[in-house]
Design a protein around this motif. Structure first.
Motif, PDB file in Angstrom:
ATOM      1  N   MET A   1      16.714  30.793  31.316  1.00 38.82           N
ATOM      2  CA  MET A   1      17.399  31.035  32.565  1.00 38.82           C
ATOM      3  C   MET A   1      16.560  32.004  33.395  1.00 38.82           C
ATOM      4  O   MET A   1      16.054  32.987  32.897  1.00 38.82           O
ATOM      5  CB  MET A   1      18.787  31.614  32.270  1.00 38.82           C
ATOM      6  N   LYS A   2      16.472  31.711  34.667  1.00 40.25           N
ATOM      7  CA  LYS A   2      15.724  32.578  35.567  1.00 40.25           C
ATOM      8  C   LYS A   2      16.521  33.850  35.845  1.00 40.25           C
ATOM      9  O   LYS A   2      17.746  33.850  35.837  1.00 40.25           O
ATOM     10  CB  LYS A   2      15.452  31.864  36.882  1.00 40.25           C
ATOM     11  N   ASP A   3      15.806  34.934  36.105  1.00 40.97           N
ATOM     12  CA  ASP A   3      16.454  36.217  36.413  1.00 40.97           C
ATOM     13  C   ASP A   3      17.396  36.105  37.609  1.00 40.97           C
ATOM     14  O   ASP A   3      18.491  36.661  37.604  1.00 40.97           O
ATOM     15  CB  ASP A   3      15.410  37.301  36.683  1.00 40.97           C
ATOM     16  N   GLU A   4      16.967  35.354  38.627  1.00 45.41           N
ATOM     17  CA  GLU A   4      17.794  35.225  39.834  1.00 45.41           C
ATOM     18  C   GLU A   4      19.096  34.458  39.539  1.00 45.41           C
ATOM     19  O   GLU A   4      20.149  34.756  40.107  1.00 45.41           O
ATOM     20  CB  GLU A   4      17.026  34.553  40.960  1.00 45.41           C
ATOM     21  N   ASP A   5      19.028  33.485  38.628  1.00 38.73           N
ATOM     22  CA  ASP A   5      20.233  32.763  38.240  1.00 38.73           C
ATOM     23  C   ASP A   5      21.202  33.687  37.505  1.00 38.73           C
ATOM     24  O   ASP A   5      22.408  33.688  37.774  1.00 38.73           O
ATOM     25  CB  ASP A   5      19.894  31.564  37.348  1.00 38.73           C
ATOM     26  N   PHE A   6      20.660  34.463  36.592  1.00 42.98           N
ATOM     27  CA  PHE A   6      21.489  35.399  35.829  1.00 42.98           C
ATOM     28  C   PHE A   6      22.117  36.428  36.763  1.00 42.98           C
ATOM     29  O   PHE A   6      23.311  36.744  36.644  1.00 42.98           O
ATOM     30  CB  PHE A   6      20.637  36.085  34.753  1.00 42.98           C
ATOM     31  N   LYS A   7      21.331  36.900  37.726  1.00 40.22           N
ATOM     32  CA  LYS A   7      21.847  37.876  38.695  1.00 40.22           C
ATOM     33  C   LYS A   7      23.003  37.269  39.485  1.00 40.22           C
ATOM     34  O   LYS A   7      24.022  37.924  39.714  1.00 40.22           O
ATOM     35  CB  LYS A   7      20.726  38.320  39.633  1.00 40.22           C
ATOM     36  N   GLY A   8      22.867  36.008  39.884  1.00 38.72           N
ATOM     37  CA  GLY A   8      23.933  35.330  40.622  1.00 38.72           C
ATOM     38  C   GLY A   8      25.204  35.191  39.798  1.00 38.72           C
ATOM     39  O   GLY A   8      26.321  35.354  40.315  1.00 38.72           O
ATOM     40  N   ILE A   9      25.042  34.904  38.512  1.00 35.68           N
ATOM     41  CA  ILE A   9      26.199  34.799  37.618  1.00 35.68           C
ATOM     42  C   ILE A   9      26.904  36.140  37.512  1.00 35.68           C
ATOM     43  O   ILE A   9      28.128  36.232  37.602  1.00 35.68           O
ATOM     44  CB  ILE A   9      25.773  34.276  36.236  1.00 35.68           C
ATOM     45  N   LEU A  10      26.127  37.214  37.321  1.00 35.99           N
ATOM     46  CA  LEU A  10      26.730  38.546  37.228  1.00 35.99           C
ATOM     47  C   LEU A  10      27.455  38.940  38.512  1.00 35.99           C
ATOM     48  O   LEU A  10      28.537  39.531  38.469  1.00 35.99           O
ATOM     49  CB  LEU A  10      25.659  39.590  36.883  1.00 35.99           C
ATOM     50  N   GLU A  11      26.872  38.600  39.654  1.00 40.01           N
ATOM     51  CA  GLU A  11      27.525  38.896  40.930  1.00 40.01           C
ATOM     52  C   GLU A  11      28.847  38.136  41.036  1.00 40.01           C
ATOM     53  O   GLU A  11      29.843  38.666  41.527  1.00 40.01           O
ATOM     54  CB  GLU A  11      26.607  38.549  42.098  1.00 40.01           C
ATOM     55  N   GLY A  12      28.855  36.899  40.562  1.00 41.10           N
ATOM     56  CA  GLY A  12      30.083  36.109  40.575  1.00 41.10           C
ATOM     57  C   GLY A  12      31.156  36.716  39.693  1.00 41.10           C
ATOM     58  O   GLY A  12      32.337  36.758  40.063  1.00 41.10           O
ATOM     59  N   ILE A  13      30.744  37.204  38.531  1.00 39.94           N
ATOM     60  CA  ILE A  13      31.687  37.853  37.615  1.00 39.94           C
ATOM     61  C   ILE A  13      32.235  39.127  38.257  1.00 39.94           C
ATOM     62  O   ILE A  13      33.437  39.397  38.199  1.00 39.94           O
ATOM     63  CB  ILE A  13      31.027  38.142  36.252  1.00 39.94           C
ATOM     64  N   ASP A  14      31.355  39.904  38.883  1.00 32.25           N
ATOM     65  CA  ASP A  14      31.796  41.125  39.574  1.00 32.25           C
ATOM     66  C   ASP A  14      32.788  40.794  40.696  1.00 32.25           C
ATOM     67  O   ASP A  14      33.799  41.471  40.857  1.00 32.25           O
ATOM     68  CB  ASP A  14      30.607  41.887  40.156  1.00 32.25           C
ATOM     69  N   ASP A  15      32.493  39.735  41.460  1.00 33.87           N
ATOM     70  CA  ASP A  15      33.392  39.328  42.545  1.00 33.87           C
ATOM     71  C   ASP A  15      34.741  38.885  41.991  1.00 33.87           C
ATOM     72  O   ASP A  15      35.789  39.216  42.553  1.00 33.87           O
ATOM     73  CB  ASP A  15      32.777  38.204  43.371  1.00 33.87           C
ATOM     74  N   ALA A  16      34.730  38.122  40.901  1.00 32.98           N
ATOM     75  CA  ALA A  16      35.979  37.660  40.291  1.00 32.98           C
ATOM     76  C   ALA A  16      36.806  38.844  39.794  1.00 32.98           C
ATOM     77  O   ALA A  16      38.025  38.903  40.001  1.00 32.98           O
ATOM     78  CB  ALA A  16      35.687  36.693  39.147  1.00 32.98           C
ATOM     79  N   ALA A  17      36.149  39.798  39.151  1.00 36.24           N
ATOM     80  CA  ALA A  17      36.856  40.977  38.657  1.00 36.24           C
ATOM     81  C   ALA A  17      37.443  41.778  39.814  1.00 36.24           C
ATOM     82  O   ALA A  17      38.583  42.255  39.745  1.00 36.24           O
ATOM     83  CB  ALA A  17      35.913  41.846  37.828  1.00 36.24           C
ATOM     84  N   ALA A  18      36.701  41.902  40.902  1.00 33.62           N
ATOM     85  CA  ALA A  18      37.197  42.624  42.077  1.00 33.62           C
ATOM     86  C   ALA A  18      38.390  41.888  42.681  1.00 33.62           C
ATOM     87  O   ALA A  18      39.378  42.510  43.078  1.00 33.62           O
ATOM     88  CB  ALA A  18      36.088  42.780  43.115  1.00 33.62           C
ATOM     89  N   PHE A  19      38.326  40.571  42.731  1.00 33.17           N
ATOM     90  CA  PHE A  19      39.431  39.776  43.277  1.00 33.17           C
ATOM     91  C   PHE A  19      40.686  39.954  42.440  1.00 33.17           C
ATOM     92  O   PHE A  19      41.772  40.170  42.964  1.00 33.17           O
ATOM     93  CB  PHE A  19      39.036  38.299  43.335  1.00 33.17           C
ATOM     94  N   ILE A  20      40.528  39.889  41.125  1.00 33.21           N
ATOM     95  CA  ILE A  20      41.663  40.081  40.222  1.00 33.21           C
ATOM     96  C   ILE A  20      42.240  41.482  40.393  1.00 33.21           C
ATOM     97  O   ILE A  20      43.448  41.683  40.330  1.00 33.21           O
ATOM     98  CB  ILE A  20      41.258  39.813  38.761  1.00 33.21           C
ATOM     99  N   GLY A  21      41.367  42.431  40.658  1.00 32.09           N
ATOM    100  CA  GLY A  21      41.801  43.807  40.859  1.00 32.09           C
ATOM    101  C   GLY A  21      42.415  44.064  42.224  1.00 32.09           C
ATOM    102  O   GLY A  21      42.798  45.188  42.527  1.00 32.09           O
ATOM    103  N   GLY A  22      42.489  43.057  43.060  1.00 34.60           N
ATOM    104  CA  GLY A  22      43.142  43.206  44.349  1.00 34.60           C
ATOM    105  C   GLY A  22      42.213  43.297  45.540  1.00 34.60           C
ATOM    106  O   GLY A  22      42.663  43.418  46.677  1.00 34.60           O
ATOM    107  N   GLU A  23      40.928  43.255  45.313  1.00 34.14           N
ATOM    108  CA  GLU A  23      39.961  43.363  46.418  1.00 34.14           C
ATOM    109  C   GLU A  23      39.696  41.961  46.975  1.00 34.14           C
ATOM    110  O   GLU A  23      38.753  41.284  46.603  1.00 34.14           O
ATOM    111  CB  GLU A  23      38.660  43.989  45.908  1.00 34.14           C
ATOM    112  N   LYS A  24      40.558  41.524  47.869  1.00 31.34           N
ATOM    113  CA  LYS A  24      40.510  40.155  48.391  1.00 31.34           C
ATOM    114  C   LYS A  24      39.298  39.892  49.287  1.00 31.34           C
ATOM    115  O   LYS A  24      38.903  38.752  49.460  1.00 31.34           O
ATOM    116  CB  LYS A  24      41.788  39.835  49.165  1.00 31.34           C
ATOM    117  N   LYS A  25      38.703  40.924  49.849  1.00 32.59           N
ATOM    118  CA  LYS A  25      37.591  40.733  50.774  1.00 32.59           C
ATOM    119  C   LYS A  25      36.364  40.131  50.098  1.00 32.59           C
ATOM    120  O   LYS A  25      35.535  39.522  50.752  1.00 32.59           O
ATOM    121  CB  LYS A  25      37.200  42.059  51.427  1.00 32.59           C
ATOM    122  N   ARG A  26      36.247  40.310  48.787  1.00 35.85           N
ATOM    123  CA  ARG A  26      35.059  39.800  48.085  1.00 35.85           C
ATOM    124  C   ARG A  26      35.229  38.375  47.601  1.00 35.85           C
ATOM    125  O   ARG A  26      34.318  37.785  47.059  1.00 35.85           O
ATOM    126  CB  ARG A  26      34.738  40.708  46.897  1.00 35.85           C
TER     127      ARG A  26
END
Length: 95
Positions: A1-26
């Motif tokens: 897996m390329k570093d940029e792909d992994f970074k994108g996955i982590l950003e998606g996980i962070d966004d999902a966690a923020a959304f679950i936590g109530g941060e709808k803007k992300r």
């Protein structure tokens, strides 16, 4: 897996966690097409629309009532149906 792909996955996980936590803007929600309007333009009932395009009737109802949004392949199919409903119905009938 390329570093940029992994970074994108982590950003998606962070966004999902923020959304679950109530941060709808992300949240990055992709709006689907207006299924009810598309079906009305085709002058079809939900059942006829579902049968013509090989879709589960429950899925069509869920989309129209806003309980679910079409995923990427479904959005692609719906876009094609929007452009050429008769051609899609014919192609699927021949399949």
């Amino acid at each position: 897996m390329k570093d940029e792909d992994f970074k994108g996955i982590l950003e998606g996980i962070d966004d999902a966690a923020a959304f679950i936590g109530g941060e709808k803007k992300r949240a990055n929600i992709v709006a689907g097409p207006d299924i009810k309007a598309l079906r009305a333009r085709a002058n079809m009932t939900q059942v006829k629309f579902a049968r013509a395009y090989h879709l589960p009737i429950g899925t069509v109802k869920d989309w129209e009532q806003g309980r679910r949004q079409p995923d990427a392949p479904a959005r692609a199919l719906l876009t094609i149906i929007e452009k050429d409903p008769d051609g899609v119905a014919k192609a699927l009938a021949d399949a």
